[in-house]
Design an enzyme around this catalytic site. Structure first.
Site, PDB file in Angstrom:
ATOM      1  N   ASP A 189      40.388  40.031  24.435  1.00 32.03           N
ATOM      2  CA  ASP A 189      39.477  40.292  25.547  1.00 32.03           C
ATOM      3  C   ASP A 189      38.817  38.965  25.931  1.00 32.03           C
ATOM      4  O   ASP A 189      39.203  37.895  25.442  1.00 32.03           O
ATOM      5  CB  ASP A 189      38.429  41.340  25.168  1.00 32.03           C
ATOM      6  N   HIS A 258      40.507  40.616  31.653  1.00 30.35           N
ATOM      7  CA  HIS A 258      39.871  40.457  30.334  1.00 30.35           C
ATOM      8  C   HIS A 258      40.550  39.351  29.527  1.00 30.35           C
ATOM      9  O   HIS A 258      40.871  39.527  28.352  1.00 30.35           O
ATOM     10  CB  HIS A 258      39.916  41.784  29.566  1.00 30.35           C
ATOM     11  N   GLU A 321      40.444  46.535  34.858  1.00 29.87           N
ATOM     12  CA  GLU A 321      39.357  45.676  35.325  1.00 29.87           C
ATOM     13  C   GLU A 321      39.792  44.230  35.551  1.00 29.87           C
ATOM     14  O   GLU A 321      39.255  43.299  34.955  1.00 29.87           O
ATOM     15  CB  GLU A 321      38.188  45.743  34.336  1.00 29.87           C
TER      16      GLU A 321
END
Length: 555
Positions: A189, A258, A321
């Protein structure tokens, strides 16, 4: 008092004396289909390990009598189309287990352990005299069982806050003790890269740590280095440890978003001319790497290392995302878009995910993505969708693809366990034990096609506000007990009966050393207090659920 609740459990007169220990025999189930090479040897190791763990090795407790026969017959019967059933038969003469594979052997042994007093689950098992509940016999009877859903999992985020290998191994044991069969490991991440690649050492050397951490977007720096990574040998061990206990480990490399840690290690994979660093706030998100063939080639090598080490049937590719705002202005990306005839940046997001999934498919590995991957088209026909953005995202995914249900409400266990102001600070807002108990993996209003695509579900523990193993315990349990029953049985119809069994089960958690949240509220040392861990909000879950649904159609 078994948990999860079995399909059928019937008691017969009599009890089986276990004071002489067990003599173990593992053999093929008569008339069953052929077993894979090594299956019996794996099953035998699993059984012997479990029996030793209970303190019931053959002849260990009394040497003046013959040990109790424990027969384990392994193989898939023709009348078990799912290949997941097991039976446990206890008579005054011995115990017979019939199971289809190593996973169902593990489930049967879990049932056996729950028939014993809770002290059997302590590290010393029943081999140490003196526990007040150490009654060394079990009631006679028969348990026939199989799970409703084939995917019953838990996810640990080991990036925002690193968890040492021993924590992961312990959680495999805890999952197996509740008949979960998947451990989803979120390994990469913005805040760190936890895979120590041998081909690309900078991933761990640079991306594996950060010089400071801020809790929350406006939090103060703690000015303390934080990090860690798992060697390929560690990951091989973790995967093997899981297989021996009926738990499949599902590693996740989250791309193309990420990816701050990835870009910090290899800046050429990210946005040109921009300084890249491992993010110091646990709330970072929205970054991205370039979706070009250079990055695909890099990532396929990383995936090859991971798959060679872990020998896993699934790999999670993330897909959530992702910041695509700069892609259209990048010459290299624009050139590839034109080459493929693409007009939207989201098509490159899909292209990268499909390329990686195709590479995995060539190795016999099935890809998993978060539900954003479905929106952009970044899926193959057999890609599994992990649907987190509410009911609409889940129902849409289930129309065409297999789905693992992981909606933020009620499976994100990093949210508060109640509205009690004493709760420690977490993501914010309450997801209660009753909320989890009411979860329906395949809602009644769905079509038969949609319901047939539901593989199961899992809980998530994102670690923004989870600094250590004690906090994982607190957030996961006892809510994980409820989800274990939901996924095993298909739902909890009799809530009072479940709570009665859960109350009994808490003694097992005590024996296992789980620092769970008591049903009546947190212990004093589990509370938020008046400092940085003080609970700051009691009403955010409604707004969060509304937001999740509102972005369900966004790439």
């Amino acid at each position: 008092m078994l948990l999860p609740r079995p399909k059928h459990a019937g008691q017969r007169p009599g009890r089986l004396d276990l004071r002489t220990g067990f003599a173990v025999l593992v053999e093929p189930l008569p008339g069953a289909e052929g077993l894979p090479d090594g299956a019996l040897a794996h099953a035998e190791r699993s059984v012997l390990r479990a029996v030793a763990r209970l303190g019931l090795l053959a002849g260990r407790l009394r040497d003046d009598a013959y040990p109790v026969p424990l027969r384990v017959r392994v193989g898939r019967r023709a009348d078990d189309p799912t290949g997941t059933a097991h039976t446990l038969d206890v008579t005054p003469e011995g115990i017979t287990i019939e199971a289809t594979d190593l996973e169902s052997v593990s489930h049967a042994l879990t049932t056996l352990a729950q028939l014993l007093p809770p002290s059997a689950l302590r590290a010393a098992g029943l081999g140490v005299p003196g526990p007040p509940d150490a009654v060394l016999d079990v009631p006679c009877g028969r348990v026939e069982d199989s799970p409703r859903y084939p995917w019953r999992g838990g996810m640990l985020d080991v990036v925002r806050h690193f968890a040492p290998k021993r924590t992961i191994l312990r959680y495999i044991d805890l999952l197996a003790a509740h008949r979960f069969n998947r451990l989803h490991l979120h390994l990469t991440d913005d805040q760190g890269w936890r895979i120590a690649s041998e081909r690309f050492p900078r991933l761990a050397e640079v991306g594996g740590w950060r010089p400071s951490t801020r809790l929350g977007p406006d939090g103060e720096h703690d000015r303390t280095p934080h990090g860690g990574s798992y060697s390929l040998a560690d990951l091989r061990e973790i995967a093997h440890y899981g297989r021996e206990r009926g738990v499949v480990v599902v590693p996740e490399i989250d791309v193309p978003g990420h990816t701050s840690a990835l870009r910090a290690a290899y800046p050429e994979l990210g946005r040109p001319g921009v300084d890249h660093a491992v993010q110091d706030t646990v709330w970072a998100g929205g970054s991205s790497v370039s979706p070009t063939r250079q990055v695909v080639a890099f990532l396929t090598e990383v995936l090859d290392e991971l798959c060679d080490a872990m020998q896993v049937p699934y790999v999670h590719l993330g897909g959530d995302e992702c910041d695509m705002s700069w892609w259209a202005q990048d010459p290299a990306i624009s050139e590839e878009m034109a080459e493929h005839g693409y007009s939207e940046s989201a098509q490159m997001h899909a292209h990268l995910l499909r390329a990686l999934a195709s590479h995995l498919a060539a190795r016999g590995v099935r890809a998993v993505v978060w539900d954003e991957g479905l929106v952009t088209g970044g899926v193959l026909e057999d890609t599994i969708i992990m649907a987190w953005r509410g009911e609409r995202a889940s129902s849409r995914a289930a129309e065409t693809h297999d789905v693992v249900r992981s909606p933020l409400f009620p499976t994100y266990f990093n949210f508060d366990q109640s509205d009690d102001p004493r709760e420690p600070r977490s993501e914010g807002g309450a997801i209660t034990l009753d909320d989890v108990s009411a979860f329906a993996p395949a809602p009644a209003g769905w079509t038969d096609t949609q319901r047939s695509h539901v593989l199961g579900g899992q809980f998530q523990v994102w670690s923004e506000w989870v600094p250590d193993e004690r906090r994982i315990d607190y957030l996961a349990f006892p809510r994980a007990c409820a989800l274990a029953e939901v996924l095993w049985s298909g739902g909890i119809e009799d809530r009072p009966a479940f709570h009665a069994r859960l109350q009994h089960h808490l003694a097992r958690l005590d024996a296992l050393g789980v620092e769970y949240r008591p049903l009546d509220g947190p212990r004093p040392w589990q509370q938020g207090g008046e400092g940085v861990w003080k609970r700051t909000s009691t009403d955010t879950i409604g707004a969060t659920r509304t937001w999740v649904e509102s972005v369900a159609d966004a790439p």
